[in-house]
Design a protein around this motif. Sequence first.
Motif, PDB file in Angstrom:
ATOM      1  N   PRO A  66     -11.163  44.518 -12.187  1.00 31.34           N
ATOM      2  CA  PRO A  66      -9.733  44.734 -12.958  1.00 31.34           C
ATOM      3  C   PRO A  66      -8.905  43.591 -12.780  1.00 31.34           C
ATOM      4  N   THR A  67      -7.964  43.709 -13.691  1.00 23.23           N
ATOM      5  CA  THR A  67      -7.054  42.341 -14.115  1.00 23.23           C
ATOM      6  C   THR A  67      -6.332  41.789 -12.770  1.00 23.23           C
ATOM      7  N   HIS A  68      -6.448  42.627 -11.656  1.00 19.59           N
ATOM      8  CA  HIS A  68      -5.786  42.087 -10.557  1.00 19.59           C
ATOM      9  C   HIS A  68      -6.634  41.509  -9.792  1.00 19.59           C
ATOM     10  N   ALA A  69      -7.978  41.201 -10.028  1.00 20.67           N
ATOM     11  CA  ALA A  69      -9.046  40.305  -9.451  1.00 20.67           C
ATOM     12  C   ALA A  69      -9.465  39.236 -10.344  1.00 20.67           C
ATOM     13  N   GLN A  70      -9.795  38.335  -9.886  1.00 20.48           N
ATOM     14  CA  GLN A  70     -10.533  37.135 -10.439  1.00 20.48           C
ATOM     15  C   GLN A  70     -11.747  36.743  -9.766  1.00 20.48           C
ATOM     16  N   PHE A  71     -12.885  36.284 -10.312  1.00 21.41           N
ATOM     17  CA  PHE A  71     -13.989  36.138  -9.704  1.00 21.41           C
ATOM     18  C   PHE A  71     -14.684  34.929 -10.451  1.00 21.41           C
ATOM     19  N   ALA A  72     -14.976  33.729  -9.856  1.00 24.01           N
ATOM     20  CA  ALA A  72     -15.452  32.495 -10.603  1.00 24.01           C
ATOM     21  C   ALA A  72     -16.701  32.247 -10.033  1.00 24.01           C
ATOM     22  N   THR A  73     -17.936  31.890 -10.568  1.00 24.59           N
ATOM     23  CA  THR A  73     -19.257  31.358 -10.166  1.00 24.59           C
ATOM     24  C   THR A  73     -19.545  30.401 -11.391  1.00 24.59           C
ATOM     25  N   GLY A  74     -20.609  29.770 -11.245  1.00 20.03           N
ATOM     26  CA  GLY A  74     -20.826  28.784 -12.504  1.00 20.03           C
ATOM     27  C   GLY A  74     -21.987  27.585 -11.771  1.00 20.03           C
ATOM     28  N   THR A  75     -21.967  26.561 -12.496  1.00 20.30           N
ATOM     29  CA  THR A  75     -22.941  25.444 -12.161  1.00 20.30           C
ATOM     30  C   THR A  75     -22.202  24.098 -12.513  1.00 20.30           C
ATOM     31  N   ASP A  76     -22.684  23.261 -11.422  1.00 18.78           N
ATOM     32  CA  ASP A  76     -22.083  21.675 -11.328  1.00 18.78           C
ATOM     33  C   ASP A  76     -23.052  20.834 -12.054  1.00 18.78           C
ATOM     34  N   GLU A  77     -22.694  20.299 -13.129  1.00 14.17           N
ATOM     35  CA  GLU A  77     -23.756  19.901 -13.972  1.00 14.17           C
ATOM     36  C   GLU A  77     -23.688  18.093 -14.241  1.00 14.17           C
ATOM     37  N   HIS A  78     -22.788  17.688 -13.335  1.00 10.38           N
ATOM     38  CA  HIS A  78     -22.733  16.128 -13.556  1.00 10.38           C
ATOM     39  C   HIS A  78     -23.231  15.322 -12.501  1.00 10.38           C
ATOM     40  N   GLY A  79     -23.330  14.172 -12.500  1.00  9.59           N
ATOM     41  CA  GLY A  79     -23.818  13.604 -11.247  1.00  9.59           C
ATOM     42  C   GLY A  79     -25.018  12.717 -11.450  1.00  9.59           C
ATOM     43  N   MET A  80     -25.079  11.694 -10.481  1.00  6.95           N
ATOM     44  CA  MET A  80     -26.538  11.012 -10.398  1.00  6.95           C
ATOM     45  C   MET A  80     -27.762  11.627 -10.194  1.00  6.95           C
ATOM     46  N   LYS A  81     -27.647  12.841  -9.526  1.00 10.11           N
ATOM     47  CA  LYS A  81     -28.663  13.449  -9.119  1.00 10.11           C
ATOM     48  C   LYS A  81     -29.435  14.280 -10.493  1.00 10.11           C
ATOM     49  N   VAL A  82     -28.547  14.751 -11.170  1.00  9.73           N
ATOM     50  CA  VAL A  82     -28.891  15.567 -12.376  1.00  9.73           C
ATOM     51  C   VAL A  82     -29.232  14.207 -13.211  1.00  9.73           C
ATOM     52  N   GLN A  83     -28.598  13.196 -13.454  1.00  8.11           N
ATOM     53  CA  GLN A  83     -29.141  12.017 -14.273  1.00  8.11           C
ATOM     54  C   GLN A  83     -30.347  11.786 -14.177  1.00  8.11           C
ATOM     55  N   ARG A  84     -30.899  11.701 -12.543  1.00  6.22           N
ATOM     56  CA  ARG A  84     -32.043  11.123 -12.169  1.00  6.22           C
ATOM     57  C   ARG A  84     -33.259  11.900 -12.512  1.00  6.22           C
ATOM     58  N   VAL A  85     -32.927  13.439 -12.440  1.00  8.76           N
ATOM     59  CA  VAL A  85     -34.072  14.431 -12.388  1.00  8.76           C
ATOM     60  C   VAL A  85     -34.171  14.470 -13.892  1.00  8.76           C
ATOM     61  N   ALA A  86     -33.149  14.431 -14.816  1.00  4.26           N
ATOM     62  CA  ALA A  86     -33.527  14.488 -16.175  1.00  4.26           C
ATOM     63  C   ALA A  86     -34.524  13.340 -16.779  1.00  4.26           C
TER      64      ALA A  86
END
Length: 552
Positions: A66-86
């Motif tokens: 309901p409107t009196h609760a907020q819940f966030a999740t998601g993904t961390d997409e920047h940085g050297m690790k992502v750059q190297r894996v890509a």
Amino acid sequence: MVGAAIGGRRWVSNKPYYVTTPIFYVNAEPHIGHLHSDVLADVLCRYQTLRTGGWTRNANGVYPPPTHAQFATGTDEHGMKVQRVAESQNVSPRALCDRVSQRFRALADEANIAYTRFIRTTDSDHAVAVASFWQSLVDRGHVYLGQHEGWYAVSDEAFYPDAQVRQVTRDGETWHESIETGQRVEWTAETNYKFRLSAFQAPLLAWLEANPRVVQPRGMYERVLSEVREGLSDLSISRPRARLHWGIPVPNDAEHTMYVWVDALINYLTAVGYTGGAPPPAWPADVHVVGKDIVRFHAIYWPALLMAAGLPLPHTVVAHAHWTVERSKMSKSRGNSVNPFEALAKYGTDTIRCFLMRAGGNLSSDADYSEAQLQEFQRKYLQGQLGNLLSRVLAPKIQARLVEHAVPDAPLAAPALVEADAALVEAIAALPARFDAHMDAFELSRALQAVFEVLALANEYVQRAAPWSPATPVDGVHRAVHLACEALRVCGVLLQAIMPDAMDRLLNALQVAPAERTFAALLGADGAWSTRAHTPVRAGATKIAPLFPRVP
């Protein structure tokens, strides 16, 4: 809605209850540990809602917060690790992020995670929030340009001092690694922007000492407190763009990219509408759920950054331990990572959610995932205790005996209880407070244990009462069914946060109206357990479908 007291903590309606997961790094596919973080945060958010008013099914048949609760999740997409894996996969960083982020979102959806925002650090509003936050640090004099030399772990996206690094020689090869995480580190010398973390040692220490519950569990709090007392060095918060191009540029300096952890931590503000200046209505976070390996970032760096920006600090950082598989550390090289999608598909969402909270609900200790243990848990507790009790007391044969003595078109009034019922009555009456105390202390495993103790007692009671036997008087049948249904009702209401779909079916079978599915509905005006005034009767009913079907 007025303020709601929960185990001594109080929050008010003009401040939405706000829970977050760590945002997950997109260098690899989701595993069972990521699912554990998601479910833990979801359970805490759902329970808070249950404790303060309940849930309402929407037109799509789901129960969003309901409107009196907020819940966030998601993904961390920047940085050297992502750059190297890509680079290793010969794809663009954006293409890698789009693909893997969607997998994390799909996992959250499969696991019935009722998030209000799935945030990606590549979202446009996040870039705005990060730039505004950075500028506030600069304007307040907390950032300077300086030289940095030290150890950097690409895998952790973290700098480490000499004291936290060791030299390792194995199979003729020598390298350095982080003592804490075991990840290899590289010696780095570069010009970086730095945050005056050292200036916040005293304020951080005062905050921690004044709020001994701010980091959970207690052992993790002691670890954080010790680290702050030992002293804090200024923190590098940028990398030269020539080395790291995949990230948010430093405002007004195109030669530097923002350090990934500063970028990542600000997601918690972005997710509730921060654009700079005053904090959003949902801020501060009531609970940050994190893994034990990233406590430093959330309980030291993040509070210091918030202090520097003039923003309120989070109420609680809850750090959970990690998972092993068959007593071995999960790793891609061992090939023993548990595919959470396959587990959810095979055993069902509610079974997996409950198992993760029972086996992984002791936040201090690493939990072990084994299929044999999962199967035993489902068989013994979910099918054998919870599902079996519901099937027994709502069996057509037993219900038929009650129907014979019910007034037509009227509910069957609750029976008068006798001394033989006292032990179960006392256990049911004590359960809401026991469960709530464990949830307040973030002891989810113990909260579940309390539920299953009552269910075991109820099963024993029904076995002794034998309501299926023709020799049992009708009043004995009635008492057995009523008390068993009361045990199921109380347990079902409390377990909604953990197994929302299964408990919806259970409470439907018990004829519990939606308005009666809140924590408050379990209690009378004096705060003690309030029994229902009637016993559910299913005239002409057929055998109910099992709550937890057998796994093929």
